[in-house]
Design an enzyme around this catalytic site. Structure first.
Site, mmCIF file in Angstrom:
data_model
loop_
_atom_site.group_PDB
_atom_site.id
_atom_site.type_symbol
_atom_site.label_atom_id
_atom_site.label_comp_id
_atom_site.label_asym_id
_atom_site.label_seq_id
_atom_site.Cartn_x
_atom_site.Cartn_y
_atom_site.Cartn_z
ATOM 1 N N ASP A 1 0.857 -1.194 0.000
ATOM 2 C CA ASP A 1 0.000 0.000 0.000
ATOM 3 C C ASP A 1 0.889 1.239 0.000
ATOM 4 O O ASP A 1 2.101 1.147 0.198
ATOM 5 C CB ASP A 1 -1.022 -0.001 1.145
ATOM 6 C CG ASP A 1 -0.403 0.006 2.527
ATOM 7 O OD1 ASP A 1 -1.168 0.097 3.492
ATOM 8 O OD2 ASP A 1 0.836 -0.073 2.655
ATOM 9 N N TYR B 1 2.899 4.787 0.789
ATOM 10 C CA TYR B 1 3.527 5.382 1.969
ATOM 11 C C TYR B 1 2.496 6.247 2.687
ATOM 12 O O TYR B 1 1.662 6.893 2.053
ATOM 13 C CB TYR B 1 4.721 6.241 1.560
ATOM 14 C CG TYR B 1 5.850 5.472 0.919
ATOM 15 C CD1 TYR B 1 6.525 4.468 1.620
ATOM 16 C CD2 TYR B 1 6.256 5.751 -0.386
ATOM 17 C CE1 TYR B 1 7.573 3.769 1.029
ATOM 18 C CE2 TYR B 1 7.311 5.054 -0.974
ATOM 19 C CZ TYR B 1 7.965 4.074 -0.266
ATOM 20 O OH TYR B 1 9.005 3.377 -0.848
ATOM 21 N N PHE C 1 6.836 1.970 -4.132
ATOM 22 C CA PHE C 1 8.225 2.139 -3.694
ATOM 23 C C PHE C 1 8.794 3.528 -4.027
ATOM 24 O O PHE C 1 9.869 3.878 -3.546
ATOM 25 C CB PHE C 1 9.147 1.051 -4.275
ATOM 26 C CG PHE C 1 8.903 -0.319 -3.727
ATOM 27 C CD1 PHE C 1 9.265 -0.650 -2.429
ATOM 28 C CD2 PHE C 1 8.295 -1.291 -4.511
ATOM 29 C CE1 PHE C 1 9.032 -1.916 -1.916
ATOM 30 C CE2 PHE C 1 8.052 -2.569 -4.013
ATOM 31 C CZ PHE C 1 8.425 -2.878 -2.712
ATOM 32 N N HIS D 1 11.002 -9.556 0.913
ATOM 33 C CA HIS D 1 10.783 -8.114 0.755
ATOM 34 C C HIS D 1 12.090 -7.353 0.960
ATOM 35 O O HIS D 1 12.939 -7.772 1.761
ATOM 36 C CB HIS D 1 9.738 -7.644 1.780
ATOM 37 C CG HIS D 1 9.150 -6.318 1.472
ATOM 38 N ND1 HIS D 1 9.758 -5.136 1.840
ATOM 39 C CD2 HIS D 1 8.011 -5.982 0.819
ATOM 40 C CE1 HIS D 1 9.013 -4.129 1.430
ATOM 41 N NE2 HIS D 1 7.946 -4.607 0.802
#
Length: 226
Positions: A68, A70, A81, A190
């Site tokens: 989701d 920031y 990202f 991740h």
């Protein structure tokens, strides 16, 4: 709330229009309208569909899936990202840059804006497209995942030879939407500082992606952001 209506790039609108007309999407709009009355949500309305608007359906050659947006002010720009230039580079993106440097010997950028990737056909897609300020995951399970899963399935079914970057357990679950015989699935932990040392560093996904694209007569991605 006009900025949640399908103000979206035309090739994506053609693919996703059934989603905009679905009952779950009307409920999602109602939820977002209510949220906006009570809370600050990110990204701003014009950027909610930025991933789609910056990378048309016809141009997609790779997909990076985030969870989701920031949730701190100034960070979310609608591309997973990515943060606008001038905003501090978040830790996960810093680790992506470290792997990019290790894999392709590219200079680590001084900014976090991934627009150049989006322009080349890298769909930077968060599974959830909005979030309440300072509350990570606050808009999960409200309908966005149905919408973005539909986008992933459409790409997987209607196109060939797309590279899917699936980093972390959440993204890896999207494997079930994609035919691995038609596409390249690159999976790893991740890039978060909590997990990057357990297999993200050294995965060489950027060079693997370009080799696959070249092998399938597709223009490789220039990952250099300088």
């Amino acid at each position: 709330m006009n900025d949640i209506n399908p103000n979206i790039e035309s090739s994506w609108k053609a693919v996703l229009m059934p989603q905009f007309k679905a009952e779950y999407f009307f409920k999602l709009k109602e939820f977002l309208i209510s949220e906006r009355r009570k809370n600050l949500i990110f990204p701003k309305g014009a950027d909610i569909f930025a991933a789609f608007n910056n990378t048309p359906f016809d141009k997609v050659k790779a997909v990076i899936i985030g969870q989701d947006p920031y949730h701190n002010p100034g960070q979310a720009n609608g591309l997973c990202f990515s943060v606008p230039s001038g905003i501090e580079i978040p830790p996960s993106l810093a680790n992506i840059y470290k792997e990019l440097n290790s894999d392709l010997r590219l200079k680590i950028p001084a900014h976090g804006d991934l627009q150049k990737w989006a322009d080349q056909g890298v769909l930077l897609l968060n599974a959830t497209l909005t979030v309440r300020a300072h509350q990570a995951g606050s808009h999960q399970n409200m309908g966005w995942e149905l919408f973005t899963d539909a986008a992933i399935k459409s790409l997987a079914e209607q196109k060939n030879n797309i590279v899917f970057f699936l980093w972390g357990n959440y993204a890896k679950k999207k494997c079930e939407l994609i035919d691995a015989h038609k596409h390249l699935l690159l999976t790893a932990v991740h890039p978060s500082p909590l997990s990057a040392y357990r297999g993200f560093f050294g995965c060489k996904h950027f060079s693997k992606a370009n080799k696959y694209l070249i092998d399938n007569n597709i223009e490789p991605i220039n990952w250099n952001l300088d």
